[in-house]
Design a protein around this motif. Structure first.
Motif, PDB file in Angstrom:
ATOM      1  N   ARG A   1       0.960  -1.253  -0.070  1.00 12.17           N
ATOM      2  CA  ARG A   1      -0.071   0.213  -0.153  1.00 12.17           C
ATOM      3  C   ARG A   1       0.960   1.116  -0.093  1.00 12.17           C
ATOM      4  O   ARG A   1       1.749   1.226   0.716  1.00 12.17           O
ATOM      5  CB  ARG A   1      -0.798   0.141   1.092  1.00 12.17           C
ATOM      6  CG  ARG A   1      -1.801   1.251   1.359  1.00 12.17           C
ATOM      7  CD  ARG A   1      -2.935   1.117   2.324  1.00 12.17           C
ATOM      8  NE  ARG A   1      -3.815   2.291   2.276  1.00 12.17           N
ATOM      9  CZ  ARG A   1      -4.799   2.209   1.427  1.00 12.17           C
ATOM     10  NH1 ARG A   1      -5.130   1.179   0.721  1.00 12.17           N
ATOM     11  NH2 ARG A   1      -5.618   3.520   1.579  1.00 12.17           N
ATOM     12  N   LEU A   2       0.622   2.205  -0.837  1.00 13.55           N
ATOM     13  CA  LEU A   2       1.346   3.287  -1.077  1.00 13.55           C
ATOM     14  C   LEU A   2       0.897   4.287  -0.157  1.00 13.55           C
ATOM     15  O   LEU A   2      -0.364   4.606  -0.165  1.00 13.55           O
ATOM     16  CB  LEU A   2       1.474   4.052  -2.426  1.00 13.55           C
ATOM     17  CG  LEU A   2       1.976   2.969  -3.369  1.00 13.55           C
ATOM     18  CD1 LEU A   2       2.115   3.561  -4.854  1.00 13.55           C
ATOM     19  CD2 LEU A   2       3.741   2.563  -3.059  1.00 13.55           C
TER      20      LEU A   2
ATOM     21  N   SER B   1     -22.010   9.691   4.433  1.00 10.35           N
ATOM     22  CA  SER B   1     -22.112   8.153   4.233  1.00 10.35           C
ATOM     23  C   SER B   1     -22.000   7.401   5.458  1.00 10.35           C
ATOM     24  O   SER B   1     -22.416   6.263   5.795  1.00 10.35           O
ATOM     25  CB  SER B   1     -21.299   7.816   3.140  1.00 10.35           C
ATOM     26  OG  SER B   1     -19.894   7.693   3.573  1.00 10.35           O
ATOM     27  N   GLY B   2     -21.158   7.900   6.434  1.00  7.74           N
ATOM     28  CA  GLY B   2     -20.506   7.365   7.716  1.00  7.74           C
ATOM     29  C   GLY B   2     -19.590   6.241   7.263  1.00  7.74           C
ATOM     30  O   GLY B   2     -19.154   5.470   8.024  1.00  7.74           O
ATOM     31  N   HIS B   3     -19.070   6.322   5.969  1.00 13.55           N
ATOM     32  CA  HIS B   3     -17.967   5.574   5.600  1.00 13.55           C
ATOM     33  C   HIS B   3     -16.883   6.008   4.997  1.00 13.55           C
ATOM     34  O   HIS B   3     -17.028   7.133   4.310  1.00 13.55           O
ATOM     35  CB  HIS B   3     -18.724   4.463   4.780  1.00 13.55           C
ATOM     36  CG  HIS B   3     -19.633   3.578   5.401  1.00 13.55           C
ATOM     37  ND1 HIS B   3     -19.636   2.426   6.202  1.00 13.55           N
ATOM     38  CD2 HIS B   3     -21.011   3.734   5.066  1.00 13.55           C
ATOM     39  CE1 HIS B   3     -21.003   2.042   6.494  1.00 13.55           C
ATOM     40  NE2 HIS B   3     -21.693   2.717   5.784  1.00 13.55           N
ATOM     41  N   PRO B   4     -15.535   5.389   4.964  1.00 12.49           N
ATOM     42  CA  PRO B   4     -14.564   6.207   4.397  1.00 12.49           C
ATOM     43  C   PRO B   4     -14.447   5.934   2.903  1.00 12.49           C
ATOM     44  O   PRO B   4     -15.491   4.963   2.319  1.00 12.49           O
ATOM     45  CB  PRO B   4     -13.237   5.262   4.906  1.00 12.49           C
ATOM     46  CG  PRO B   4     -13.776   4.049   5.401  1.00 12.49           C
ATOM     47  CD  PRO B   4     -15.564   4.034   5.864  1.00 12.49           C
ATOM     48  N   VAL B   5     -14.112   6.935   1.957  1.00 13.47           N
ATOM     49  CA  VAL B   5     -14.069   6.633   0.655  1.00 13.47           C
ATOM     50  C   VAL B   5     -13.312   5.628   0.185  1.00 13.47           C
ATOM     51  O   VAL B   5     -12.218   5.463   0.770  1.00 13.47           O
ATOM     52  CB  VAL B   5     -13.354   8.031   0.028  1.00 13.47           C
ATOM     53  CG1 VAL B   5     -13.342   7.880  -1.273  1.00 13.47           C
ATOM     54  CG2 VAL B   5     -14.416   9.455   0.591  1.00 13.47           C
ATOM     55  N   PRO B   6     -13.856   4.657  -0.329  1.00 13.37           N
ATOM     56  CA  PRO B   6     -12.929   3.411  -0.942  1.00 13.37           C
ATOM     57  C   PRO B   6     -11.963   3.923  -1.662  1.00 13.37           C
ATOM     58  O   PRO B   6     -11.842   4.790  -2.302  1.00 13.37           O
ATOM     59  CB  PRO B   6     -14.299   2.554  -1.845  1.00 13.37           C
ATOM     60  CG  PRO B   6     -15.528   3.302  -1.502  1.00 13.37           C
ATOM     61  CD  PRO B   6     -15.283   4.630  -1.068  1.00 13.37           C
ATOM     62  N   ASP B   7     -11.005   2.949  -1.511  1.00 15.55           N
ATOM     63  CA  ASP B   7      -9.696   3.106  -2.285  1.00 15.55           C
ATOM     64  C   ASP B   7      -9.753   3.242  -3.730  1.00 15.55           C
ATOM     65  O   ASP B   7      -9.062   4.015  -4.288  1.00 15.55           O
ATOM     66  CB  ASP B   7      -8.625   2.109  -1.938  1.00 15.55           C
ATOM     67  CG  ASP B   7      -7.971   2.121  -0.647  1.00 15.55           C
ATOM     68  OD1 ASP B   7      -8.397   3.407   0.058  1.00 15.55           O
ATOM     69  OD2 ASP B   7      -7.722   1.194   0.145  1.00 15.55           O
ATOM     70  N   ALA B   8     -10.798   2.563  -4.435  1.00 15.81           N
ATOM     71  CA  ALA B   8     -10.902   2.629  -5.835  1.00 15.81           C
ATOM     72  C   ALA B   8     -11.273   4.062  -6.202  1.00 15.81           C
ATOM     73  O   ALA B   8     -10.800   4.788  -7.234  1.00 15.81           O
ATOM     74  CB  ALA B   8     -11.860   1.795  -6.167  1.00 15.81           C
TER      75      ALA B   8
ATOM     76  N   PHE C   1      -5.834  -2.257  -2.072  1.00 17.00           N
ATOM     77  CA  PHE C   1      -6.920  -1.864  -1.470  1.00 17.00           C
ATOM     78  C   PHE C   1      -7.598  -2.313  -0.351  1.00 17.00           C
ATOM     79  O   PHE C   1      -7.616  -3.361  -0.197  1.00 17.00           O
ATOM     80  CB  PHE C   1      -8.059  -1.760  -2.946  1.00 17.00           C
ATOM     81  CG  PHE C   1      -7.903  -0.843  -3.777  1.00 17.00           C
ATOM     82  CD1 PHE C   1      -6.883   0.165  -3.911  1.00 17.00           C
ATOM     83  CD2 PHE C   1      -8.965  -0.769  -4.896  1.00 17.00           C
ATOM     84  CE1 PHE C   1      -6.927   0.868  -5.244  1.00 17.00           C
ATOM     85  CE2 PHE C   1      -8.906  -0.109  -5.921  1.00 17.00           C
ATOM     86  CZ  PHE C   1      -7.770   0.840  -6.154  1.00 17.00           C
ATOM     87  N   GLU C   2      -7.992  -1.400   0.556  1.00 13.76           N
ATOM     88  CA  GLU C   2      -8.393  -1.869   1.837  1.00 13.76           C
ATOM     89  C   GLU C   2      -9.940  -2.327   1.585  1.00 13.76           C
ATOM     90  O   GLU C   2     -10.864  -1.736   1.040  1.00 13.76           O
ATOM     91  CB  GLU C   2      -8.550  -0.714   2.811  1.00 13.76           C
ATOM     92  CG  GLU C   2      -9.007  -1.133   4.141  1.00 13.76           C
ATOM     93  CD  GLU C   2      -9.038   0.089   5.056  1.00 13.76           C
ATOM     94  OE1 GLU C   2     -10.160   0.311   5.693  1.00 13.76           O
ATOM     95  OE2 GLU C   2      -8.296   1.079   4.978  1.00 13.76           O
ATOM     96  N   VAL C   3     -10.207  -3.578   2.129  1.00 16.35           N
ATOM     97  CA  VAL C   3     -11.431  -4.307   2.139  1.00 16.35           C
ATOM     98  C   VAL C   3     -12.282  -3.654   3.160  1.00 16.35           C
ATOM     99  O   VAL C   3     -11.969  -3.408   4.190  1.00 16.35           O
ATOM    100  CB  VAL C   3     -11.455  -5.786   2.396  1.00 16.35           C
ATOM    101  CG1 VAL C   3     -12.677  -6.413   2.396  1.00 16.35           C
ATOM    102  CG2 VAL C   3     -10.570  -6.318   1.095  1.00 16.35           C
TER     103      VAL C   3
END
Length: 193
Positions: free
Chosen positions: A2-3, A25-32, A172-174
């Motif tokens: 992971r960079l 959203s209550g969620h982090p932005v996905p790595d994609a 990418f973090e799952v």
């Protein structure tokens, strides 16, 4: 590996957008999504445009079909992030979680029509081997898949072979199941823009 750039390599405006998305959203932005915001002039803008047109543009394949194709290609690639993201989106699009799970568990016994099964088979072979014979393509066409549907499915294959490989390369973090569900809602409502 992971960079660190995926965590910190953004302009102040983009960081503010990420914080707003997390707040709403209550969620982090996905790595994609983070990846397409990093160097948008090089990769992100083109990737978003191509993927949105592929997944939400006009096609004889339904949105659910194309999301299932994305999940299947991701499964063949072994990309945990992409499998989970597009499984959640396909299940929501079809409103049929067991059918999506059955396809990903065993394509040959899954309860899908033969044109979709033949297309998924084709995408799996192309993902693994990188080529198809003329005879293999004739088999797909003889299963009732139109040339336009083949082209649309190949676009899905390109988009998600690229994304799955980037996901693995950048580790990418799952997300949590709730995070993937939130992402699926977003993708069905807004697409890939």
């Amino acid at each position: 590996m992971r960079l660190d750039i995926l965590n910190h390599g953004y302009s102040p405006a983009t960081k503010l957008l990420f914080a707003l998305i997390r707040l709403v959203s209550g969620h982090p932005v996905p790595d994609a999504a983070r990846l397409v915001f990093y160097r948008p002039d090089f990769y992100g803008a083109r990737a978003k445009e191509f993927t949105h047109e592929t997944m939400r543009g006009p096609s004889a394949w339904s949105v659910g079909d194309r999301e299932l194709m994305a999940a299947y290609v991701s499964k063949v690639n072994g990309s945990a992030f992409c499998v989970a993201a597009h499984t959640a989106t396909a299940q929501r699009a079809y409103q049929d979680g067991p059918m999506v799970a059955a396809v990903l568990a065993d394509l040959e016994s899954a309860p899908v029509e033969e044109p979709l099964r033949a297309t998924l088979r084709m995408l799996g072979k192309l993902t693994v081997e990188g080529k198809l014979s003329a005879e293999e393509m004739r088999e797909v066409l003889s299963a009732g898949v139109s040339r336009e549907q083949v082209e649309d499915a190949l676009a899905v294959c390109v988009a998600f072979n690229t994304t799955a490989r980037l996901g693995d390369a950048f580790d990418f973090e799952v997300l949590s199941p709730e995070g993937f569900e939130a992402g699926a809602k977003y993708l069905l409502k807004r697409g890939y823009r």
